[in-house]
Enzyme design. Structure first.
Site, PDB file in Angstrom:
ATOM      1  N   ASP A 313       0.833  -1.220  -0.107  1.00  0.00           N
ATOM      2  CA  ASP A 313      -0.007  -0.017  -0.101  1.00  0.00           C
ATOM      3  C   ASP A 313       0.832   1.233   0.096  1.00  0.00           C
ATOM      4  O   ASP A 313       1.940   1.366   0.661  1.00  0.00           O
ATOM      5  CB  ASP A 313      -0.793  -0.011   1.150  1.00  0.00           C
ATOM      6  N   GLU A 366       1.068  -0.516  -5.179  1.00  0.00           N
ATOM      7  CA  GLU A 366      -0.043   0.742  -5.418  1.00  0.00           C
ATOM      8  C   GLU A 366       0.669   1.822  -5.532  1.00  0.00           C
ATOM      9  O   GLU A 366       1.047   2.519  -4.373  1.00  0.00           O
ATOM     10  CB  GLU A 366      -0.681   0.662  -4.185  1.00  0.00           C
TER      11      GLU A 366
END
Length: 666
Positions: A313, A366
């Site tokens: 993330d 990401e």
């Protein structure tokens, strides 16, 4: 390591501690935390923790009435403390009582704990696993699979809000798997991506503010329940990806925040220390002990829990020193740039370490900027991931699809630009949870026009997405076009399936996913120009594009997209072979609530178009996408490649693409 300690250390301690300080201990969880050991024919629990600026530390818990004087720890190396206690019972609660240099006493959870109390409790728990895995066949098949040449269709899920049980409560790990697996099999998803399940205190963070980097959250069961859930997915032939958050951590008093009274896991420099808009602290990637902690966490989830992938993330927030900071709030690196050199090295080392132990795992970034070489090997100057979310495609297409169709002709580049760079990285096309929250509205509601037009637009978008190069990801609820935004506090709006429109989209998604799974041209060459060729990309006035996808055997699918609510009768495109073309899939099919005006078969005519000798005429429904193929499969080679003029054109396009991508990266 301090020489005063090294001579006294057991030999078995020296090497793991040396690697730990260097940032290269990829299995630090085997040394730190709590472990059952045997000494003098007696069983003990050994506790080890890193707290470099602590004055004293003791182990407190329900076994000693939380008495800080009962079980003092001894400092055995620089900042490393140890204590042996007679073997404790399973699920015993404990914390570390840390005396700071200011004379304060902090109660901290174990950073390496593998189990925690259920919130609002924050204590760590003793847990010894007794689980025996039964996914040997899955692991073997996975090791033999080339994921780049395989279908990947990911269903992103928030475990607590996918569906509630009959009592209106969320499922536990095992019941969740038992309920969702038949659904995923029916819908032909290949992988499930679970939003973070590493222990976290606040439900509203959705798991993205972590306090337990080695523990599955106890909200849904024990670590062995978590293992059983993974096993069940593997038995069903479904891969499991977990969101993982090495970018930041919350300022909860029991967690990593100022762990020993000082900035221990986070940066000391206030210009690097905090993400103010998130209210979180940033890991200090220049500190070896912190890097060992994080890399060990990633390895732990893959090795101990058999995860098939980790989606990392907020990578962009790690890469840039000025991320979400105004001028004067950040400090340039030693070269005067805004890149966080320490984070870059950490990410490279992370991926090297993970792939060294688990070469068949998915490491997904990401990363929302144009950072170059994210999915290239580290020895080529890359970050070392093997997949990256294509956020550029996602942003462009959501803007394009949100436009009133009358304006799409003037924004045709948003539709076509992604094809120019789609092979520069190994991409996943994401329509994730972030796109259907915080006032962004659901996917269906992003589509303009009447309800019928919204449904047609959405089906066209998904059909186009499935044909675009790149692996696929869709957030739960979007497969039946949930109307409302996602709410983590309630289940999906399954009642919407009583409506004919949502029921049609659900059936459409089921058939589209199955078609994708069964047709190699849509996934076998996602990372190469050998799997893609334009037919027409410049008909901006009518908002129509047409292209080809190929597999390794030369089988192909022709994709034609009409993105305006206007019927295009007798629309002509050039085709590579003389003969008949069969309609394989139609987003406007009658079974999905459409008109089915497109003929089932079309015969080519000797009419030169788009660089081909032949062409076909198609009746295109408004807001529709179709897949075609030549039947039977022609034996002659691709006409477009044979023609010298067309070959030259393709080459010029490729050069233009590379130039544009490189310029963008600068």
């Amino acid at each position: 390591m301090n020489k005063n300690y090294s001579s006294k250390l057991p030999e078995t301690y020296k090497f793991p501690l040396y690697l730990f300080y260097q940032g290269k201990n990829c299995e630090a969880y085997k040394f730190f935390g709590v472990h059952e050991v045997e000494k003098d024919n007696k069983k003990y629990h050994c506790f080890r923790v890193w707290a470099p600026n602590a004055v004293s530390i003791s182990v407190v818990g329900d076994f000693n009435d939380w008495n800080k004087s009962s079980a003092p720890m001894k400092q055995i190396s620089d900042g490393v403390w140890e204590c042996f206690l007679p073997a404790l019972e399973q699920f015993s609660s404990y914390k570390y009582c840390i005396e700071t240099k200011k004379g304060e006493f902090l109660l901290k959870s174990d950073p390496y704990a593998n189990h925690f109390e259920t919130r609002p409790g924050t204590a760590s728990k003793i847990f010894k696993s007794s689980y025996e895995w039964s996914d040997k066949n899955w692991m073997k098949e996975k090791s033999e699979k080339v994921i780049y040449k395989s279908p990947v269709n990911i269903y992103e899920v928030h475990l607590g809000s996918w569906k509630l049980n009959e009592e209106g409560k969320h499922f536990g790990y095992i019941d969740f798997a038992r309920n969702i697996i038949p659904y995923m099999q029916k819908m032909s998803y290949t992988h499930i991506e679970l939003m973070p399940l590493t222990e976290f205190p606040f439900d509203g963070s959705w798991g993205y503010q972590v306090t337990g980097y080695f523990a599955p959250t106890s909200r849904f069961g024990t670590p062995d329940d978590f293992k059983r859930m993974i096993d069940m997915f593997h038995e069903a032939g479904i891969g499991v990806i977990l969101d993982w958050v090495p970018a930041h951590f919350p300022k909860d008093a029991s967690g990593l925040y100022e762990f020993d009274g000082t900035c221990c896991y986070e940066y000391t420099d206030e210009r690097k220390r905090e993400h103010k808009s998130w209210g979180t602290r940033v890991f200090d990637y220049g500190r070896g002990e912190v890097c060992s902690f994080l890399i060990s966490s990633a390895n732990y989830w893959i090795s101990e829990y058999h995860l098939d992938g980790i989606r990392v993330d907020a990578v962009a927030s790690m890469l840039y020193l000025d991320y979400d900071r105004r001028d004067g709030e950040w400090c340039p690196n030693i070269y005067g740039g805004k890149e966080n050199l320490e984070a870059i090295e950490f990410l490279k080392h992370l991926n090297e370490a993970v792939f060294q132990k688990n070469p068949d795992v998915l490491m997904i970034a990401e990363e929302s900027t144009a950072w170059p070489l994210v999915t290239k090997p580290t020895d080529m100057g890359g970050l070392g991931f093997n997949f990256k979310w294509n956020m550029g495609w996602m942003n462009d297409m959501l803007q394009y699809m949100s436009l009133d169709p009358i304006y799409r002709a003037f924004n045709h580049d948003k539709l076509t630009f992604s094809f120019f760079y789609c092979f520069s990285e190994n991409y996943i096309l994401p329509i994730s949870h972030d796109e259907v929250v915080h006032g962004k509205c659901s996917m269906l509601e992003k589509m303009p026009g009447s309800y019928e037009q919204k449904c047609s637009s959405y089906k066209a978008f998904l059909t186009y997405m499935m044909a675009h190069p790149g692996k696929k990801l869709l957030f739960m609820g979007q497969e039946f076009a949930q109307t409302c935004e996602w709410n983590y506090e309630s289940q999906l709006d399954w009642g919407a399936l009583e409506d004919e429109g949502h029921k049609n989209i659900h059936l459409f998604s089921e058939k589209l996913n199955k078609f994708y799974l069964e047709n190699a041209p849509l996934w076998q060459n996602d990372d190469s120009w050998s799997g893609f060729s334009w037919i027409s990309n410049d008909d901006y006035q009518q908002s129509v594009i047409a292209f080809r996808r190929f597999d390794d055997n030369g089988d192909e699918i022709i994709v034609v997209c009409n993105f305006v609510p206007v019927e295009r009768l007798d629309y002509k495109i050039g085709v590579p072979y003389e003969g008949e073309y069969k309609l394989l899939f139609n987003s406007d099919a009658a079974e999905f609530g459409g008109s089915s005006i497109t003929a089932k078969t079309m015969k080519s005519k000797a009419y030169m178009m788009h660089g081909f000798d032949d062409s076909i005429s198609i009746d295109l429904a408004p807001l529709s996408v179709i897949y075609l193929k030549p039947v039977p499969k022609p034996k002659k080679k691709n006409t477009a490649v044979e023609k010298s003029d067309n070959k030259k054109t393709n080459k010029v396009k490729a050069v233009g693409i590379d130039s544009k991508v490189d310029k963008n990266k600068k």
